[in-house]
Write a protein that holds these residues in place. Sequence first.
Motif: not given
Lengths: 601, 329, 311
Positions: B293, B296, B282-286, B288-291
Amino acid sequence: MSGASRRAKALVVGLALTVVSLAGCGASAVTVNKSTATFAEQPGAAPNYIFPLASLKYFSVANLTQFQFLMYRPLYWFGENGQVKLNPQLSIANPPTFSSDGKAVTVTLKQWVWSDGQPITSRDVEFWQNLVTANKLNWAAYSPGEYPDNVISTTINSPTSITFNLSRAYGTYFFTYNELSQITPLPQHLWDKEAVTGSVGDFDKTPAGAVAVFKFLDQQSGMISTYDTNPLWRVVSGPWKLKHMDTSGNVKMVPNNAYSGPVKPKLTEFDEIPFAKDTSEYNQLKASTSVASTAVDYGYLPFQDVPQKNALSSIYTFVPWSGWLITYFPENFTNPRSGPIFKQLYFRQAMQDLVDQTTFIKRAYFGFAYPTHGPVPLKPATNFADQVEQANPYPYSPKAAVSLLQQNGWTVNPNGISTCASPGTGAGQCGAGVGAGAQASFKLEYASGLPALDAEMAQLKSDFALAGIELNLSTAPFNTVVGNSVPCVAGQACTWDMECWGGGWIYSPDYYPTGDEIFSTGAGSNSGGFSDPMNDQLTLASEVSNDVSALHAYEDYLATALPVVWLPTIYSQLSEVNTHLQGTQPQDPLLQIYPENWSWS
Amino acid sequence: MLGYIVRRLLQAVLITLGVTLVVFLLLHIIPGGSVARAILGPRANALQIAQFNRDNGLDQALPVQYITYLGQITGFGSLFAGHGWQINLGYSYKLNQSVASILVQDIPRTMLLVGVSTALAIVVAVPLGIYQAVRRNRIDDYVLTAASFIFYSMPIFWLGIILIVIFAGGLLHVLPSEGPQGTTFGDVLSELPALILPVASLSLVTIASFSRYMRSSTIENMVQDYVRTARAKGASNSRVLFVHVLRNAMIPLLTLIGLSIGFIFSGALITEALFNYPGMGYRFWNAAQSQDYPVILGIIIVAALATVIGNLLADVMYAVADPRVRYSK
Amino acid sequence: MRIPPPAAALPLHGETTAEVQDIAPAYESRGVWRLALDVFVQNRLAVVGVGIVVFMVLFCFVGPIFYRTDQLTTDLNNQFLAPGAGHLLGTDNLGFDVIGRLMIGGQTSLEVGLAAALIATTFGVLWGAVAGFWGGVVDALMMRLVDVVLSIPALFLLLFLAVAFEPVDLPKLILVVAITAWLIPARLIRGEALTLRTREYVEAVSMMGGRGSRIVLRHIIPNTVGTIMVNATFQVADAILLVAGLSFLGLGIPPPATNWGAMLSDGVTYVYDGWWWLIYPAGAAIVLTVVAFNFIGDALRDALEVRLHRR
């Protein structure tokens, strides 16, 4: 017991159980004995900054309006009973008094206190002012020439009175609604430090010291996991103080018993809950079985589930929330290729003629949006919006768009790409900077993850194609789109034509909608680089006049000058409020929430 | 045996180093010029970018940067500098925290989800596979095979939504539609029913795959010579099955589990986003949405590390079970 | 999320284990095809699989010629129509006919699946064959790189690439999917190449002066065709599911282009509205196609194993 009666008994029991369980999925006439309430955050918009002097990165409704404002009250509060108005009762100061020449304004504070008992004084206001002045480049609301640039000096008359001497005579509307509105008193007696271990002093009185204090507070505010224990954030002026917060966006607040304002919280705790997608939030709403056991007490209905809104009616009340905002998307006037085309008024008019707001409202938003015709929001009704804007100057008409293009030297290729056939600056020609064969083909990048916006953009593409204007759609996360919507800088690649983040601009804290932050030449949030001397003049006039008619003149001009492409303004959220949660209505057009008014019945 | 373990360990370390190199390179291939622009945003001017680069050591030669980066994430850098052993996985500008402090809360939750799902998958798939092998080509084998194929071929988010609609939102209201939201382990355990649907979505697909494998592996073993010998020596069917065949059939399954860990993490990403379960995915997906890096890439390292360790353990267990393997290169 | 089918379950070190010895036959290519065909004809599931794939290809590529619908112009006034006259499966959120949408969505899904599988298999096979044949340090380095990338969960890597290189279009999507897919064929073929290079005929060719590349291309790879084919069919299935997952996470191709995964994940947002035609047809298309490829792959693998058991 015989077989038959046993079977009958089983049947009755079975029926009874079914009835009971079905009823469990519905409403019940109970008294809800809760003393906490939960509020659903918008997906991906969780608060992450507690210090009221926020930079662009943190300047959002999620951080300021629905989080910081509960704890750190602005000097002046706007929003009274669902109206966009100065609210004297919730303000820390009495309404300001202007000198007769309009060049000085005096603010008299009420005798309110911080949560540790210290009074809120003019020193706290001066502390804010010094910090903003020294760090204005780091402040999101800063616009060159405006606050604090237009305050040439401040005089502290007494602990409860402060006078600002202004660089020019300003109108009362503008200065109160847009400049004084940006002031938030900060607890100088606790925050005027440069380091954790240092002592409190008057560091803010020198520019270098003010920079150091800001850096310290910004850095402290950057560590969300320390919010619970950091003594800085213990002292508040608002009705709530923070009990717990984490990096996922979970917020828990408890009442500030020393709050001086008129309404003290009745709840014992107020929580905000984060969600990754609106589907998850909706699942939570659907999963509620009774009013007494809702995980989300104040949530929202995603647009795509509007056909379902009656399914929740036994537990939730459906209340669309209209905000003091306009929805639009900018086109890039600074793009070397497409900029000259956009600069032609007839082309912008043609584009606006191709925006079918009625269909968007009815279909993409299931009726829960209203048209935008100019820079002043039409809802809630105020005397700021005049008749000219309410009557649509550019109704949907592909025919009008086609003839506009043809009359100005374009060859129109419906469902293809229209090209400029007669370049030049004369009558009937394309206009300055538009070369022969210039193509009406543009890239439009918009925010992903919003099904309604997908539908709107797809339909827009089809409608624009009727006049041969080709739109090449692409999506990107919201933050990327917003980040890309900046005027081009010489020496760097200039790649965008149109960017649509699905929203627009909310007039907060610039409550008086002069648009000076979005449409004036060089304004900080003028995404497309729109520049019109007449508009600048009218904007300035609306700032210095005490009369609303100056605002009307400005808005009438912009409604026809089309600085951006207007889109229907969507309701900020379609709230679903637990039927037993009282005190939540009317919803504030500035998107503020008042959990201190809430109670359970 | 010891030599084998040492060799595998060295390989695992090498692979982890390789992952850090790949991650480091990924950070530098982000288009749009520099890392600074990705973090500061397009409004940043040249001066701000230069300042950022100086502050973060990004103006040095790439190899130097890599060594510094390596020192940061392993903690040896700070050790050498005399600050004690501090692991620095990067700093998230969007969340204003060190990546490590963010992940410290998220990792246990994802491990719980992944662990329970994998364990459940093994516990269900092994007997299921054996059952199918014993009853092969009969009607129940066909039915189970068909079900396996269907679950195996379904996008995992679709399976999750169907489960939510049936059990949580639409028809029955018996299970929560969200994963456990508790922060501490105790909180999560108290919300156990909320874990059922996420685990079910994740493990149903895994069960389908594992059970197919168990089935074919068991069938293969059942026709081997040693089984005939055991039967000839008088062992009963069930003894043959559960003592001899099971042990041999399970051995390759161990490797499969090791290889599957990466895929289960990918599935966990989707499951966490769907069920609003605040774990690593979930954290990764968030992020990714806000770039974001740094977050990520930090998560990629952690996930890769978990996969490497999983494979290592699987290899070791394989060697314990099958002595032939210990002597291979 | 996909778990590698059992054939890919080789241990990390997989060179000389019993497994590889068994699965790496050396035989003439002609024999493989004959045997595969035989098993196919006997294996009903495989026939069903092939039938489904053929139907899907015809439906997606030939269908639009007979069933014409406007797939370019959005028509919001006709959105969410229930199945009925004129629209046999109703319309979607943009007013497009759902059957027509399935056709062009299927074109994209199948194209991405096949193209990604083709690229991944080609690249992976070459990589693995070269590594296995050369052996030594070259092999160790090449395979360690495979191990490294394999350690990163696919969806994480894909999300990163999609975010870093957005906006995503069709070629980028194919490339991004292929980037994670080539690893398994590389591993498999490398294992086979390792055993093959010790076979006498390969040594013979080498002694006769055959160049390395010739040996790899003319002798090693053709003898691994069976494994390649098996793996390639699973790759197509995996790619289709992976693209669906990416679309759900919001990183697919923007409209008006579409694929089955995007149709499904878009449709799923309306699950509570009861518009089943937005969800189940696309979902069924995905499941059927993926199942079909799995049937085919399974049957091919059985064919190889039967062959090896007969030896």
